[in-house]
Design an enzyme around this catalytic site. Structure first.
Site, short mmCIF file in Angstrom:
data_model
loop_
_atom_site.label_atom_id
_atom_site.label_comp_id
_atom_site.label_asym_id
_atom_site.label_seq_id
_atom_site.Cartn_x
_atom_site.Cartn_y
_atom_site.Cartn_z
CG ASP A 80 -7.47 3.76 2.00
OD1 ASP A 80 -8.38 3.26 1.31
OD2 ASP A 80 -7.45 4.95 2.34
CE LYS A 90 -1.85 2.18 3.38
NZ LYS A 90 -2.52 2.61 4.60
#
Ligand code: SF4
Length: 209
Positions: free
Chosen positions: A137, A119
């Site tokens: 997310d 991420k």
């Protein structure tokens, strides 16, 4: 799915024409530090902390002037301050020793830095270097699953689904659109489905209506 996804993206673009990163930064290095700090923390809190931290320690060289304990005092309010300080200092040492003081711009090299997972690498790659990537997310994960454009029980699966459903040149924009929608309308506890202009394409809404 391609048609549905296209309509959803068009509507998101209409709703959030100014969708952009909320974290404040002045260099790829500062973005990297801010993204590490943002795990389990709000962007507003991170911006407050980095505004102070980056006054004196906004480059790899100046960050390495801090001990772990000194850095922890700056970032305490972001939570998980012990591991975050450790990761920031380890990543910074790597940047200095292996990459000549510059954050690497290649995705696979970003992921070799301490504390940098998929991420974080995606955010830095897309936002700092203009690469094509969708960082998944909590908002992107939830909204994508509810809409049914990328179902999956892990961020990795959702990222793969989004990569397949969305044209590559829109990946970075789509990431910001989905975050905005998750924050403003598709809340985790009480999504505002009745007033959501995506509801005609939404799997979750169809299942609860
Ligand atoms: S209809 Fe409801 S669940 Fe679907 S995207 Fe909108 S707010 Fe989220």
């Amino acid at each position: 799915m391609e048609e549905k996804c296209g309509k959803i993206l068009d509507e998101l673009a209409r709703l959030y024409p100014d969708a952009a990163p909320a974290l404040r930064f002045a260099s790829p290095y500062q973005l990297l530090v801010a993204v590490i700090l943002s795990a389990q923390c709000t962007d507003e809190r991170v911006n407050k902390v980095t505004a102070e931290l980056f006054k004196q320690h906004g480059t790899p060289q100046t960050m390495l002037a801090l001990t772990q304990e000194q850095l922890e005092k700056y970032i305490y309010s972001c939570g998980f301050y012990h591991s975050k300080a450790k990761h920031i200092l380890s990543a910074t040492r790597d940047i200095e020793e292996k990459f000549g003081g510059e954050v690497p711009c290649r995705h696979e090299l970003l992921k070799t830095l301490a504390g940098v997972g998929q991420k974080t690498a995606n955010v830095v790659y897309a936002v700092a270097f203009g690469g094509d990537a969708i960082a998944v997310d909590t908002h992107v994960f939830r909204v994508s699953n509810r809409l049914g454009i990328a179902a999956g029980n892990t961020p990795d699966k959702v990222e793969k689904g989004l990569n397949a459903a969305i044209p590559k040149q829109l990946w970075s924009k789509a990431h910001h659109y989905l975050i905005y929608h998750g924050r403003r309308v598709c809340h985790s506890q009480k999504p505002d489905c009745e007033n959501c202009t995506l509801n005609k394409w939404c799997d979750y809404y169809a299942s609860v209506k």
